[in-house]
Design a protein around this motif. Structure first.
Motif, PDB file in Angstrom:
ATOM      1  N   GLN A   1       0.848  -1.201   0.000  1.00 23.49           N
ATOM      2  CA  GLN A   1       0.000   0.000   0.000  1.00 23.49           C
ATOM      3  C   GLN A   1       0.877   1.241   0.000  1.00 23.49           C
ATOM      4  O   GLN A   1       1.476   1.604   1.024  1.00 23.49           O
ATOM      5  N   MET A   2       0.959   1.897  -1.154  1.00 23.78           N
ATOM      6  CA  MET A   2       1.758   3.113  -1.303  1.00 23.78           C
ATOM      7  C   MET A   2       1.011   4.097  -2.185  1.00 23.78           C
ATOM      8  O   MET A   2       0.256   3.709  -3.072  1.00 23.78           O
ATOM      9  N   ASN A   3       1.240   5.384  -1.939  1.00 22.36           N
ATOM     10  CA  ASN A   3       0.738   6.405  -2.849  1.00 22.36           C
ATOM     11  C   ASN A   3       1.584   6.411  -4.115  1.00 22.36           C
ATOM     12  O   ASN A   3       2.695   5.883  -4.152  1.00 22.36           O
ATOM     13  N   ALA A   4       1.064   7.060  -5.138  1.00 22.15           N
ATOM     14  CA  ALA A   4       1.781   7.169  -6.417  1.00 22.15           C
ATOM     15  C   ALA A   4       2.181   5.786  -6.921  1.00 22.15           C
ATOM     16  O   ALA A   4       3.339   5.531  -7.212  1.00 22.15           O
ATOM     17  N   ARG A   5       1.218   4.898  -7.007  1.00 25.09           N
ATOM     18  CA  ARG A   5       1.329   3.540  -7.554  1.00 25.09           C
ATOM     19  C   ARG A   5       1.637   2.538  -6.444  1.00 25.09           C
ATOM     20  O   ARG A   5       2.679   2.558  -5.809  1.00 25.09           O
ATOM     21  N   ASN A   6       0.686   1.603  -6.260  1.00 26.63           N
ATOM     22  CA  ASN A   6       0.850   0.633  -5.188  1.00 26.63           C
ATOM     23  C   ASN A   6       1.753  -0.524  -5.608  1.00 26.63           C
ATOM     24  O   ASN A   6       2.179  -0.635  -6.758  1.00 26.63           O
ATOM     25  N   GLY A   7       2.036  -1.399  -4.652  1.00 24.69           N
ATOM     26  CA  GLY A   7       2.981  -2.473  -4.897  1.00 24.69           C
ATOM     27  C   GLY A   7       2.528  -3.493  -5.912  1.00 24.69           C
ATOM     28  O   GLY A   7       3.347  -4.039  -6.662  1.00 24.69           O
ATOM     29  N   ILE A   8       1.229  -3.775  -5.953  1.00 25.75           N
ATOM     30  CA  ILE A   8       0.733  -4.760  -6.914  1.00 25.75           C
ATOM     31  C   ILE A   8       0.912  -4.250  -8.339  1.00 25.75           C
ATOM     32  O   ILE A   8       1.371  -4.978  -9.233  1.00 25.75           O
ATOM     33  N   GLU A   9       0.579  -2.991  -8.569  1.00 27.14           N
ATOM     34  CA  GLU A   9       0.725  -2.429  -9.911  1.00 27.14           C
ATOM     35  C   GLU A   9       2.197  -2.339 -10.310  1.00 27.14           C
ATOM     36  O   GLU A   9       2.563  -2.635 -11.457  1.00 27.14           O
ATOM     37  N   ALA A  10       3.045  -1.935  -9.371  1.00 27.97           N
ATOM     38  CA  ALA A  10       4.475  -1.862  -9.682  1.00 27.97           C
ATOM     39  C   ALA A  10       5.038  -3.242  -9.981  1.00 27.97           C
ATOM     40  O   ALA A  10       5.794  -3.430 -10.943  1.00 27.97           O
ATOM     41  N   ALA A  11       4.667  -4.229  -9.169  1.00 29.71           N
ATOM     42  CA  ALA A  11       5.162  -5.592  -9.389  1.00 29.71           C
ATOM     43  C   ALA A  11       4.656  -6.155 -10.710  1.00 29.71           C
ATOM     44  O   ALA A  11       5.385  -6.868 -11.418  1.00 29.71           O
ATOM     45  N   ARG A  12       3.401  -5.841 -11.061  1.00 30.75           N
ATOM     46  CA  ARG A  12       2.859  -6.316 -12.338  1.00 30.75           C
ATOM     47  C   ARG A  12       3.720  -5.808 -13.507  1.00 30.75           C
ATOM     48  O   ARG A  12       4.067  -6.560 -14.421  1.00 30.75           O
ATOM     49  N   THR A  13       4.057  -4.518 -13.453  1.00 32.13           N
ATOM     50  CA  THR A  13       4.872  -3.935 -14.514  1.00 32.13           C
ATOM     51  C   THR A  13       6.275  -4.548 -14.534  1.00 32.13           C
ATOM     52  O   THR A  13       6.799  -4.910 -15.594  1.00 32.13           O
ATOM     53  N   ILE A  14       6.880  -4.680 -13.366  1.00 33.51           N
ATOM     54  CA  ILE A  14       8.235  -5.231 -13.285  1.00 33.51           C
ATOM     55  C   ILE A  14       8.260  -6.675 -13.781  1.00 33.51           C
ATOM     56  O   ILE A  14       9.146  -7.066 -14.549  1.00 33.51           O
ATOM     57  N   TRP A  15       7.293  -7.463 -13.371  1.00 33.08           N
ATOM     58  CA  TRP A  15       7.256  -8.866 -13.805  1.00 33.08           C
ATOM     59  C   TRP A  15       6.942  -8.983 -15.291  1.00 33.08           C
ATOM     60  O   TRP A  15       7.419  -9.900 -15.953  1.00 33.08           O
ATOM     61  N   ARG A  16       6.143  -8.074 -15.811  1.00 40.64           N
ATOM     62  CA  ARG A  16       5.863  -8.108 -17.245  1.00 40.64           C
ATOM     63  C   ARG A  16       7.143  -7.870 -18.044  1.00 40.64           C
ATOM     64  O   ARG A  16       7.363  -8.487 -19.090  1.00 40.64           O
TER      65      ARG A  16
END
Length: 240
Positions: free
Chosen positions: A56-71
């Motif tokens: 849970q973070m502002n300016a993009r949460n961990g799930i969205e960031a991880a999705r992009t990184i894993w993609r």
């Protein structure tokens, strides 16, 4: 070995820095990011880095960031470190993990020794480490009898966003009857129904609103999941 810490709380970030140093003497450099956006940028720059990620973070949460990184790099090893074992987070993480990826989900309440063990297990031994509380939520979430299918969960999210049956039908490419059948399944699994034992109680609830309330109380939905769903809804509306 390099490690990237993605955590918005400075105290938690400092604590993680010390734990990584203690658990991983093999680590040569520790990078730090204050939110998911910075985390994605640093992960692109330092492509070999393993990642410790808050959810849970502002300016993009961990799930969205991880999705992009894993993609972009499916072999990245990520340890999610979070205060929450909500079903919304557990389901969100489970849906984005690439096949064969080494990852972990450890609560911030875990002991230092447990955290160090998780860091070494994931980053050195290429193993998955899931807290017992999180594992239990995973099992309940995907249980056949009481858990929600992906389709049911999407529709639950849609009604939380205020969509009508017909709009859900259009968006999810389902017949109107299929949407209504799934809504009945959702109500049943949430034990949401009209209390009609007496004339005074008949029609006491709006079932859709009641279902959303119960889902929030059961932590099926949370702010992060709704924020992501709202962004996806706006994207869909623009593309109609």
């Amino acid at each position: 070995m390099d490690v990237l810490i993605v955590e918005d709380d400075p105290l938690h970030r400092s604590y993680l820095h010390e734990q990584v140093k203690a658990a991983l003497p093999e680590c040569s450099t520790i990078y730090e990011a204050e939110n998911g956006q910075q985390g994605e940028a640093l992960a692109r720059t330092h492509r070999s880095a393993h990642i410790v990620m808050d959810l849970q973070m502002n300016a993009r949460n961990g799930i969205e960031a991880a999705r992009t990184i894993w993609r972009e790099r499916p072999d990245t090893r990520i340890l999610f470190w979070s205060n929450y074992a909500d079903e919304a987070y557990v389901r969100g993480v489970s849906r984005i993990v690439p096949n064969g990826a080494a990852y972990g989900y450890v609560l911030k309440s875990t002991s230092e020794e447990r955290l160090k063990l998780a860091l070494r297990s994931i980053f050195i031994e290429n193993q998955c480490v899931i807290d017992n509380e999180v594992r239990g939520m995973q099992q309940r979430s995907f249980a056949q009898t009481s858990g929600f299918s992906d389709s049911e969960y999407e529709i639950l999210m849609d009604i939380a966003l205020g969509m009508t049956d017909r709009a859900i039908s259009d968006r999810r490419h389902l017949s109107l009857r299929s949407v209504q059948n799934r809504l009945q399944q959702i109500y049943s699994k949430l034990d949401v129904h009209q209390a009609a034992d007496s004339p005074r109680e008949e029609g006491a609830f709006n079932l859709r609103a009641r279902a959303v309330t119960v889902a929030m109380l059961r932590k099926l939905l949370n702010y992060g999941a709704l924020e992501k769903a709202e962004a996806e809804l706006q994207h869909w509306l623009r593309g109609r």
